[in-house]
Design an enzyme around this catalytic site. Sequence first.
Site, PDB file in Angstrom:
ATOM      1  N   ASP A 234       0.816  -1.215   0.000  1.00  0.00           N
ATOM      2  CA  ASP A 234       0.000   0.000   0.000  1.00  0.00           C
ATOM      3  C   ASP A 234       0.846   1.259   0.000  1.00  0.00           C
ATOM      4  OD1 ASP A 234      -2.424  -1.143  -0.059  1.00  0.00           O
ATOM      5  OD2 ASP A 234      -2.677  -1.232   2.118  1.00  0.00           O
ATOM      6  N   LYS A 256      -3.473   3.790  -2.913  1.00  0.00           N
ATOM      7  CA  LYS A 256      -4.077   4.993  -3.486  1.00  0.00           C
ATOM      8  C   LYS A 256      -3.086   6.121  -3.356  1.00  0.00           C
ATOM      9  CE  LYS A 256      -8.688   4.122  -1.824  1.00  0.00           C
ATOM     10  NZ  LYS A 256      -9.546   4.379  -0.723  1.00  0.00           N
ATOM     11  N   ALA A 318      -1.259   2.220  14.013  1.00  0.00           N
ATOM     12  CA  ALA A 318      -0.843   3.613  14.172  1.00  0.00           C
ATOM     13  C   ALA A 318      -1.160   4.159  15.570  1.00  0.00           C
ATOM     14  CB  ALA A 318      -1.522   4.476  13.121  1.00  0.00           C
ATOM     15  N   MET A 369      -6.974   8.848  10.203  1.00  0.00           N
ATOM     16  CA  MET A 369      -7.361   9.572   8.979  1.00  0.00           C
ATOM     17  C   MET A 369      -8.189  10.810   9.311  1.00  0.00           C
ATOM     18  SD  MET A 369      -8.254   6.316   6.542  1.00  0.00           S
ATOM     19  CE  MET A 369      -8.800   5.173   7.784  1.00  0.00           C
TER      20      MET A 369
END
Length: 444
Positions: A234, A256, A318, A369
């Site tokens: 990723d 992405k 994370a 995020m």
Amino acid sequence: MIIGGGEVATRKLTTLLDAGVECRVIAPVLHKELAQLVDDHSLVYESRPFEASDLDQVNLVIAATDDEEVNREIHRLAIEGGVWINAVDDMDHSTAIFPSIVNRDPVTVAISTAGYSPTLARRLRARIETILSSSVGRLAVYMGERRATVKRQLADPTSRRVFWDSVLDGSIPDLVGAGRLDEADEAFEISMRGAQVSERRGLVSLVGAGPGNPDLLTLKALECLQRADVVYYDNLISDEVLDRIRRDARRVYVGKRRGLEGMAQSLINDMLINDAQDGLRVVRLKGGDPLVFGRGGEELEALKSTGIHVEVVPGVTAALGSAAFAGIPLTHRDTAQSVRFITAQLSNENSDIDWAELAREKQTLVVYMGLAELPTLTRKLVEHGMDEAMPIAVISRASYPDQTLVIGILSDIDERVKSEAVTGPTTIILGEVVGMGSVASKDN
Ligand SMILES: C[S@@+](CC[C@H](N)C(=O)[O-])C[C@H]1O[C@@H](n2cnc3c(N)ncnc32)[C@H](O)[C@@H]1O
């Protein structure tokens, strides 16, 4: 050819004899221990000073006299005659150096710092000594004796590699180490039969890469990367982690890029399945933990439905990497009895986020995020009753060398983050525990 009769010459001679090298010694007088070695091994020894013709028919000369001029002369003649030379403790006048050796015959590990730091080499050697079992040499012989048979029985090189890996992962190394060879052979036969049956049945490992720093990879993750035939990775996988992938493995980027559509999940699933069905060892490498906010669950489901072998290797998510860097305890006896990992389309007014529940006391919120949504997050929490003075931390690039930490309170964090020009990936931690951050780091 050893020129010199002192302690250093003794050390070098011992190393060379251990390696099975044929040696001769020239020196006017010999150190007692050296004389003993010469005697024990019936070596050719001439009791006289060095002469130019001593380098005839020699492959390697050790200049170990205590006379620097003589050593330089040996160097000059060696270079002229194309003879390797090791001038003791003199890298500039050496074309050959002695690495530190870990000897588990026939397994040899040599550590060289190109002469820069013998002390460092010794340290590294001590560490390698502790991880290499004393029976690894016996294991190498055991495996070597069976290579030809395995080659005959498993035609495909990938299947062979997978087979040998499975041998090393199973009970055989311990059995060989313990000298229980009959049992080792039995286990070997069973593994071989299994390998023949599943010669073309691959494995997909869903592996967590942690927050970025390769030191935070688990040993199992490292093992998977070292064995992979193909790695699908990723966006958030750091170069340092990618460096740990087996060199011959194929690497496929499926993440992405900012602002761009990523590869369709169904396409990724198909590629994983096809490669596994071709008998490859497939690694699906995902940032942090594969099953935390990373669609790992969907991949797992798709793979399982095809009957392919799948394993999940957890990683440091994370939340944990960020909390560790900031020294923030995620739970605390008095102020946070629970911790929630959240991510959401916070600005979507129609989303069914239970804000009142998030604003509840005595818990820690960790938001993935969430950087772009920070103003919405803080506004909504205050609207639902959270104290404006609630401490909040914004941690970016946790575990990378340029990791950053911005600490504030709900009412001023947005300003602080803007003035620091924070860049992602970013994790937000919110709760009373944030106030303890600095205390925790000091105590650590
Ligand atoms: C798609 S999620 C994947 C989470 C991942 N599976 C995990 O367990 O960490 C990506 C988010 O993880 C967080 N993140 C990943 N790496 C980070 C890091 N080194 N420092 C801070 N946050 C990080 C950020 O919130 C980022 O937007």
